[in-house]
Design a protein around this motif. Structure first.
Motif, mmCIF file in Angstrom:
data_model
loop_
_atom_site.group_PDB
_atom_site.id
_atom_site.type_symbol
_atom_site.label_atom_id
_atom_site.label_comp_id
_atom_site.label_asym_id
_atom_site.label_seq_id
_atom_site.Cartn_x
_atom_site.Cartn_y
_atom_site.Cartn_z
ATOM 1 N N PRO A 22 0.813 -1.227 0.000
ATOM 2 C CA PRO A 22 0.000 0.000 0.000
ATOM 3 C C PRO A 22 0.842 1.271 0.000
ATOM 4 C CG PRO A 22 -0.895 -1.587 1.553
ATOM 5 C CD PRO A 22 0.408 -2.130 1.066
ATOM 6 N N LEU A 23 1.972 1.284 0.707
ATOM 7 C CA LEU A 23 2.819 2.463 0.738
ATOM 8 C C LEU A 23 3.347 2.781 -0.661
ATOM 9 C CD1 LEU A 23 4.187 4.698 2.344
ATOM 10 C CD2 LEU A 23 6.064 3.093 2.834
ATOM 11 N N SER A 24 3.735 1.750 -1.397
ATOM 12 C CA SER A 24 4.208 1.977 -2.761
ATOM 13 C C SER A 24 3.095 2.559 -3.622
ATOM 14 C CB SER A 24 4.710 0.661 -3.372
ATOM 15 O OG SER A 24 5.774 0.135 -2.607
ATOM 16 N N TRP A 25 1.880 2.086 -3.394
ATOM 17 C CA TRP A 25 0.749 2.617 -4.170
ATOM 18 C C TRP A 25 0.523 4.095 -3.857
ATOM 19 C CZ3 TRP A 25 -4.246 4.498 -3.650
ATOM 20 C CH2 TRP A 25 -5.052 4.411 -4.779
ATOM 21 N N ARG A 26 0.588 4.506 -2.577
ATOM 22 C CA ARG A 26 0.418 5.911 -2.193
ATOM 23 C C ARG A 26 1.554 6.772 -2.764
ATOM 24 N NH1 ARG A 26 -3.260 6.916 1.893
ATOM 25 N NH2 ARG A 26 -4.076 5.080 2.972
ATOM 26 N N THR A 119 -5.216 14.741 1.692
ATOM 27 C CA THR A 119 -4.729 14.077 2.912
ATOM 28 C C THR A 119 -5.318 12.673 3.029
ATOM 29 O OG1 THR A 119 -4.565 16.223 3.991
ATOM 30 C CG2 THR A 119 -4.530 14.286 5.401
ATOM 31 N N ALA A 120 -6.609 12.547 2.728
ATOM 32 C CA ALA A 120 -7.233 11.217 2.750
ATOM 33 C C ALA A 120 -6.587 10.299 1.719
ATOM 34 C CB ALA A 120 -8.735 11.350 2.484
ATOM 35 N N LEU A 121 -6.261 10.869 0.577
ATOM 36 C CA LEU A 121 -5.666 10.065 -0.488
ATOM 37 C C LEU A 121 -4.259 9.591 -0.136
ATOM 38 C CD1 LEU A 121 -6.438 9.146 -3.370
ATOM 39 C CD2 LEU A 121 -5.238 11.155 -4.228
ATOM 40 N N LEU A 177 -16.721 14.336 0.489
ATOM 41 C CA LEU A 177 -15.700 13.837 -0.437
ATOM 42 C C LEU A 177 -14.485 13.279 0.300
ATOM 43 C CD1 LEU A 177 -15.833 16.668 -3.133
ATOM 44 C CD2 LEU A 177 -16.760 14.356 -3.300
ATOM 45 N N THR A 178 -14.092 14.002 1.374
ATOM 46 C CA THR A 178 -12.896 13.567 2.110
ATOM 47 C C THR A 178 -13.103 12.196 2.739
ATOM 48 O OG1 THR A 178 -12.257 15.843 2.563
ATOM 49 C CG2 THR A 178 -11.339 14.140 3.998
ATOM 50 N N ILE A 179 -14.228 12.009 3.450
ATOM 51 C CA ILE A 179 -14.477 10.713 4.114
ATOM 52 C C ILE A 179 -14.669 9.615 3.084
ATOM 53 C CG2 ILE A 179 -16.107 9.489 5.586
ATOM 54 C CD1 ILE A 179 -16.506 12.105 7.105
ATOM 55 N N SER A 180 -15.312 9.931 1.976
ATOM 56 C CA SER A 180 -15.503 8.917 0.929
ATOM 57 C C SER A 180 -14.155 8.452 0.384
ATOM 58 C CB SER A 180 -16.369 9.479 -0.202
ATOM 59 O OG SER A 180 -17.646 9.821 0.283
ATOM 60 N N MET A 185 -9.841 4.557 0.150
ATOM 61 C CA MET A 185 -8.420 4.243 0.257
ATOM 62 C C MET A 185 -8.146 3.149 1.278
ATOM 63 S SD MET A 185 -6.621 5.851 -1.892
ATOM 64 C CE MET A 185 -5.044 5.530 -1.146
ATOM 65 N N ARG A 186 -8.905 3.184 2.371
ATOM 66 C CA ARG A 186 -8.712 2.142 3.377
ATOM 67 C C ARG A 186 -9.110 0.780 2.816
ATOM 68 N NH1 ARG A 186 -10.306 2.699 9.758
ATOM 69 N NH2 ARG A 186 -9.226 0.815 10.452
ATOM 70 N N TRP A 187 -10.207 0.752 2.072
ATOM 71 C CA TRP A 187 -10.626 -0.513 1.455
ATOM 72 C C TRP A 187 -9.585 -0.988 0.447
ATOM 73 C CZ3 TRP A 187 -11.785 -1.882 -3.603
ATOM 74 C CH2 TRP A 187 -12.396 -3.132 -3.769
#
Length: 693
Positions: A22-26, A119-121, A177-180, A185-187
């Motif tokens: 996941p870190l590489s994806w971010r 930030t969420a992303l 939008l932020t929470i969505s 991203m968590r999923w």
């Protein structure tokens, strides 16, 4: 080009370069945002700064230029960690948003709206909520102190209330939008983590399958190989189509039929290989049901059991030959007594006969000697004849035997020898002579119909390794052995006879050509030496016998050796008391008669009890004791012990049909001599003279 290639790998890696972390994806998302900010920021920033320069807005020029330079540094600097890179990028976005909110007005809050979403992303749910609270506080602060004057109908005279309503609606959209994005991203992160674990599990499983000792194959119902691990590839020798010779099946259904109906199959098959002997493998085939069961895909598991089957076959053969050896030994013991009796009577009567009667008795004695030789071959097969063995170079003993073998086979057969072994084995030369002569004469007879041929005899040193153990399962890795090989170019042995060639009395020759005991005695001698014997034969091409013997360094113990040879000048032992103990009446009476003619005062006993009574009777002690080892009521050794207790000067001769009985007898009682039945009168008288001297 190197910088551009690194950017390409960070933003759009190939399938081989991509990681499921996941870190590489971010990081890839962050570099994409930075690249987009640089491109679009440069395109929009240059005309913006030109307008700001015209209007004298130096602060706006400074903010735009600082933001662009910071984005370039964050994009191109290789040593900045992801956390610092993401934090600085979000800080720049927040600072630019606050400046334009103050400088331009409420319309610029769109810049602040992007901060919680980004930030969420990049950082997840909790940091995005903190960013949302920060943006809310910023809007509230700016709205309270610097309310924008925008037309809003009836609220035109209430700028703070107007700003509050605009900010709240804006924050509602921003929070949604932020929470969505954070939840999405968590999923995605969890999906990536599951994929990473699944990939790791698949890699481990693939590695285990690839390294498995059993062959694992994926194939279709026609036997075409789609996948084969290393073990299967080695067994199949690179073949892409399965070709098996079925030996047996647990279900009785053929492999082809089981695959046609998509059923499971288990059995044993033979696989051709580079050597003449095919590999024997256990095969399990079952449909691959992970996909569509009707797709006709199968998984096959091969296990090479050639080594185990050879061991099982040798064990069965050894058990069978052991049973036959026990039977042969029992028969030999009885035959020894009968032949010994007949031979003794014939020789005694021949001494006083003349003319045709003497010739008839001589023929009887000759027949007894021939029968004696056959019995000794039987005893050699059953390993019940122990000879004097000492460490010798097998190559030297074989070299001594070759002239005898050369003289006994036709001149049309040529010899080829290779006697390179240096190590020693514990053997009796006569045993080697018997083995080599038996194998050599058999080879000569196999080549007789071709009028010519070649006999190969080789002796070589062998250091056991894995390859050796596949041929000789009993060999211990690292130990040294000596291998004797006798190979001919004859007609070969039919396959149906190979399992029986070492059986006693089994022969394919005419009755006048052999007794069927030659190879049986060879097998017995080899086994008694602690070795192994193998035979490989191809009809029409020839046969090879190979014998593997363990090497020795020290003198090995040898059993008692019977006295042989012609009788010396016979003396008369007038008045010397002698006792003959044997449970065979004819032999006992004959021995008594021979000793009486030699001058002994002879008494006889048929069992141990009678013999002990005669030894303990009053009168002069017994001076010569001739006793069988196995007697009704006791042992000949007990009689010898009792005779010596009565008189230490008593001389004893032990007789037996089994030489190994004497070698394994009580070590505390040693007879003065040993005679193996059947023996000739000359040998008896020579032994008596030697003992009494």
């Amino acid at each position: 080009m190197n910088v551009l290639e690194q950017l390409r790998r960070r933003i759009a890696p190939t399938a081989d370069e991509e990681e499921a972390d996941p870190l590489s994806w971010r990081e890839r998302v962050l570099f994409a945002l930075l690249a987009m900010s640089l491109i679009l920021g440069t395109l929009s920033g240059v005309p913006s700064m030109m307008l700001a320069y015209r209007d004298g807005m130096w602060l706006t020029i400074g903010v735009d230029l600082t933001a662009l330079i910071a984005c370039w540094i964050l994009t191109l600097h290789p040593r900045i960690s992801f956390a610092w890179r993401a934090g600085l990028f979000l800080g720049i976005a927040y600072a630019v948003g606050v400046y334009f909110l103050l400088a331009v007005g409420l319309v610029s809050q769109i810049y602040l709206m992007a901060v919680p979403i980004l930030t969420a992303l990049l950082m997840g749910l909790r940091p995005s909520i903190l960013a949302l609270l920060l943006v809310s506080a910023t809007l509230g602060f700016v709205g309270y102190f610097f309310a924008a004057d925008l037309p809003m109908g009836r609220l035109a005279d209430a700028p703070r209330l107007k700003f509050t309503l605009i900010a709240l609606n804006f924050l509602f959209v921003d929070a949604t939008l932020t929470i969505s994005v954070a939840v999405l991203m968590r999923w995605l992160e969890r999906s990536l983590e599951r994929e990473r674990k699944s990939a790791t599990s698949r890699d481990r499983l693939a590695g285990a399958v690839a390294q498995a000792l059993e062959g694992i194959i994926l194939c279709d119902r026609d036997g075409r190989v789609d996948y084969a691990n290393a073990a299967a590839a080695r067994l199949l020798a690179g073949a892409t189509q399965l070709h098996f010779e079925e030996i047996e099946s647990e279900s009785g259904v053929s492999l082809a039929e089981a695959m046609r109906v998509a059923g499971a199959w288990r059995g044993t098959v033979r696989i051709p290989n580079d050597s003449e002997t095919p590999l024997e493998c256990e095969l399990t085939v079952s449909p691959l049901v992970l996909r569509d069961p009707s797709a006709g895909e199968f998984v096959a598991i091969l296990r090479d059991v050639t080594h185990e089957r050879r061991l099982e076959e040798r064990l069965r053969r050894g058990e069978k030959l052991e049973a036959l050896g026990t039977l042969s030994g029992g028969i030999a013991h009885d035959f020894n007594n009968i032949i010994g009796s007949i031979l003794a009577v014939a020789e005694v009567e021949r001494l006083s006969a003349s003319g045709p009667q003497a010739e008839a008795l001589e023929r009887i004695a000759m027949a007894c000697r021939r029968a004696r030789d056959i019995v000794r071959q039987m005893m050699a097969f059953s390993r019940q004849e122990v000879r004097s063995r000492r460490p010798q170079r097998l190559a030297a003993v074989v070299s001594e035997t070759l002239p005898l073998l050369r003289a006994s086979i036709p001149a049309t057969i040529s010899f080829q020898t290779e006697l390179g072994a240096r190590h020693k084995v514990a053997v009796d030369a006569a045993e080697v002579h018997q083995v080599l002569l038996n194998l050599g004469t058999n080879a000569a007879q196999a080549m007789a119909s071709r009028e010519s041929g070649t006999l190969f005899v080789s002796v070589r040193d062998v250091v056991a390794d894995d390859a050796t153990r596949r041929i000789w399962p009993s060999a211990h890795p690292g130990e040294t052995y000596v291998e004797l090989s006798v190979r001919d170019t004859g007609v070969g042995i039919p396959r149906r006879h190979l399992d029986r060639i070492f059986d006693p009395f089994f022969t394919t020759k005419q009755p006048s050509e052999g007794t069927g005991l030659g190879l049986a005695s060879v097998h017995g001698i080899v086994r008694s030496l602690g070795g192994e014997i193998q035979v490989e034969s191809v009809e029409g091409q020839g046969t090879e016998f190979r014998i593997l013997l363990p090497t020795v360094e020290e003198e090995s113990a040898s059993g008692p050796r019977p006295v042989r040879g012609e009788s010396p000048t016979r003396q008369r032992w007038q008045g010397v008391r002698a006792l003959v103990v044997d449970d065979e009446p004819v032999l006992r009476h004959t021995l008594q008669l021979v000793l009486q003619r030699a001058g002994f005062d002879v008494r006889s006993a048929e069992d141990a009890g009678t013999a002990l009574d005669l030894l303990r009777a009053e009168g002069p002690p017994i001076q010569l004791l001739l006793t069988d080892l196995s007697l009704p009521g006791g042992s000949g050794l007990a009689i010898i012990r009792a005779a010596r207790e009565r008189s230490p000067e008593t001389r004893s001769i032990l007789i037996s049909g089994y030489s190994h009985e004497a070698s394994e007898a009580d070590a505390t009682v040693k007879p003065d001599a040993f005679l193996q039945k059947p023996f000739e009168i000359n040998a008896l008288l020579a032994t008596v003279e030697q003992v009494m001297a």
